[in-house]
Motif scaffolding. Structure first.
Motif, PDB file in Angstrom:
ATOM      1  N   THR A 208     -11.852 -17.997  34.545  1.00  0.00           N
ATOM      2  CA  THR A 208     -11.960 -16.537  34.618  1.00  0.00           C
ATOM      3  C   THR A 208     -13.238 -15.993  34.001  1.00  0.00           C
ATOM      4  O   THR A 208     -13.479 -14.791  34.039  1.00  0.00           O
ATOM      5  CB  THR A 208     -10.764 -15.870  33.899  1.00  0.00           C
TER       6      THR A 208
ATOM      7  N   GLU B 176     -11.212  -6.770  35.502  1.00  0.00           N
ATOM      8  CA  GLU B 176     -10.016  -6.357  36.246  1.00  0.00           C
ATOM      9  C   GLU B 176      -9.534  -7.427  37.228  1.00  0.00           C
ATOM     10  O   GLU B 176      -8.458  -7.310  37.805  1.00  0.00           O
ATOM     11  CB  GLU B 176     -10.221  -5.012  36.965  1.00  0.00           C
TER      12      GLU B 176
ATOM     13  N   GLY C 120      -6.736 -10.915  35.626  1.00  0.00           N
ATOM     14  CA  GLY C 120      -5.268 -10.949  35.686  1.00  0.00           C
ATOM     15  C   GLY C 120      -4.723 -11.636  36.922  1.00  0.00           C
ATOM     16  O   GLY C 120      -3.779 -12.416  36.837  1.00  0.00           O
ATOM     17  N   GLU C 121      -5.354 -11.369  38.083  1.00  0.00           N
ATOM     18  CA  GLU C 121      -4.807 -11.927  39.328  1.00  0.00           C
ATOM     19  C   GLU C 121      -4.933 -13.452  39.351  1.00  0.00           C
ATOM     20  O   GLU C 121      -4.087 -14.147  39.914  1.00  0.00           O
ATOM     21  CB  GLU C 121      -5.481 -11.296  40.552  1.00  0.00           C
TER      22      GLU C 121
ATOM     23  N   LEU D   7      -5.093 -15.388  36.490  1.00  0.00           N
ATOM     24  CA  LEU D   7      -4.171 -15.893  35.470  1.00  0.00           C
ATOM     25  C   LEU D   7      -2.729 -15.866  35.970  1.00  0.00           C
ATOM     26  O   LEU D   7      -1.944 -16.762  35.674  1.00  0.00           O
ATOM     27  CB  LEU D   7      -4.301 -15.089  34.172  1.00  0.00           C
ATOM     28  N   ASP D   8      -2.386 -14.839  36.763  1.00  0.00           N
ATOM     29  CA  ASP D   8      -1.020 -14.769  37.312  1.00  0.00           C
ATOM     30  C   ASP D   8      -0.691 -16.005  38.146  1.00  0.00           C
ATOM     31  O   ASP D   8       0.408 -16.560  38.067  1.00  0.00           O
ATOM     32  CB  ASP D   8      -0.852 -13.513  38.183  1.00  0.00           C
TER      33      ASP D   8
ATOM     34  N   GLU E 156      -9.130 -17.168  27.117  1.00  0.00           N
ATOM     35  CA  GLU E 156      -8.036 -16.208  27.291  1.00  0.00           C
ATOM     36  C   GLU E 156      -6.866 -16.594  26.397  1.00  0.00           C
ATOM     37  O   GLU E 156      -5.971 -17.332  26.799  1.00  0.00           O
ATOM     38  CB  GLU E 156      -7.579 -16.170  28.763  1.00  0.00           C
TER      39      GLU E 156
ATOM     40  N   PHE F  87      -3.330 -15.896  27.625  1.00  0.00           N
ATOM     41  CA  PHE F  87      -2.803 -16.923  28.537  1.00  0.00           C
ATOM     42  C   PHE F  87      -2.284 -18.112  27.725  1.00  0.00           C
ATOM     43  O   PHE F  87      -1.211 -18.641  27.990  1.00  0.00           O
ATOM     44  CB  PHE F  87      -3.907 -17.379  29.501  1.00  0.00           C
TER      45      PHE F  87
ATOM     46  N   LYS G 106       0.981 -17.308  26.202  1.00  0.00           N
ATOM     47  CA  LYS G 106       2.064 -17.099  27.161  1.00  0.00           C
ATOM     48  C   LYS G 106       2.513 -18.415  27.799  1.00  0.00           C
ATOM     49  O   LYS G 106       3.705 -18.641  28.011  1.00  0.00           O
ATOM     50  CB  LYS G 106       1.554 -16.140  28.253  1.00  0.00           C
TER      51      LYS G 106
END
Length: 250
Positions: A169, A175, A178-179, A181-182, A200, A203, A206
């Motif tokens: 990333t 912006e 996130g997409e 990392l998802d 990150e 991440f 999580k």
């Protein structure tokens, strides 16, 4: 076989000329582990992850993936690499090929799949990262986050047993982070074995079950559970505390 680690790095050392960039690194990663590798710039994080599929040769030590020695003289490296998915900082997509062609070319050339079979598999993975509508576009028509998701789909199309992510990333606008990392979170939850170089920390908190911290000179200072790394700073080395204070202050 199941009691063997999926990735085994034993006493791995590497030099660029006189400069040592990895110093006696030992890491075991089991099937389904999600390991985040962090550390300051120039600490050898990316080098470490690239040794796992032989992109960076080591001068000393041994590395095994699924029991096969990466740096073994008789190892079929292209074959092994096809099972180790790699996602780079800068996507590395072929600009002159459509998204679908990007997803199928290695399957056809390396795995010997028929074009139809490769396309079916590629589009299934494109759907998995949520980009089916873009299958006929060229990389230049996509945002950075979309290109990186295509790169992940391309790696997944090869049916990898391990996924390596090298700062996936860091080249993206905030912006778009996130997409990407998802998609990675979803992969981790599905049980994919992953080794991720990233800054990150959200991440890491999580998704990772382990965090490896490398200091400049390529020495692994920490290899512990995520809970210990973030939740028990007193037990960490001074260098790690310093790094955590800087990175978590923001």
């Amino acid at each position: 076989m199941s009691d063997k680690p999926m990735i085994e790095i034993k006493n791995a050392s590497k030099w660029y000329g006189p400069v040592q960039v990895l110093q006696d690194c030992n890491v075991n990663i089991n099937k389904g582990d999600v390991v985040v590798v962090c550390g300051p710039s120039g600490s050898g994080k990316s080098t470490l992850i690239k040794t796992v599929n032989g992109l960076e040769p080591i001068q000393k030590g041994e590395i095994f993936v699924d029991g096969i020695q990466v740096n073994g003289a008789k190892t079929d490296l292209p074959k092994l690499r096809s099972r180790v998915g790699m996602v780079f900082q800068h996507f590395e997509l072929f600009p002159h090929l459509s998204v679908t062609e990007n997803l199928t070319i290695a399957q056809i050339k390396v795995l010997g799949r028929s074009p139809d079979e490769a396309k079916t598999r590629g589009l299934k993975m494109l759907d998995r990262v949520g980009l089916m509508l873009h299958k006929d576009k060229f990389p230049g028509q996509l945002s950075g986050g979309q290109q990186q998701r295509v790169a992940i789909a391309r790696a997944l199309s090869m049916d990898p047993i391990v996924m390596l992510f090298d700062e996936p990333t860091s080249a993206l606008d905030p912006e778009m982070v996130g997409e990407v990392l998802d998609v990675m979170v979803k992969l981790a939850k599905e049980g994919m074995t992953m080794m991720v170089v990233t800054h990150e920390m959200g991440f890491a908190r999580k998704v990772a079950n382990r965090v490896i911290f490398i200091d400049v000179g390529g020495r692994i200072l920490e290899d512990c559970s995520k809970e210990d790394f973030f939740g028990n700073p007193e037990a960490r080395q001074d260098r790690t505390k310093d790094f955590l204070n800087k990175i978590l202050a923001h």
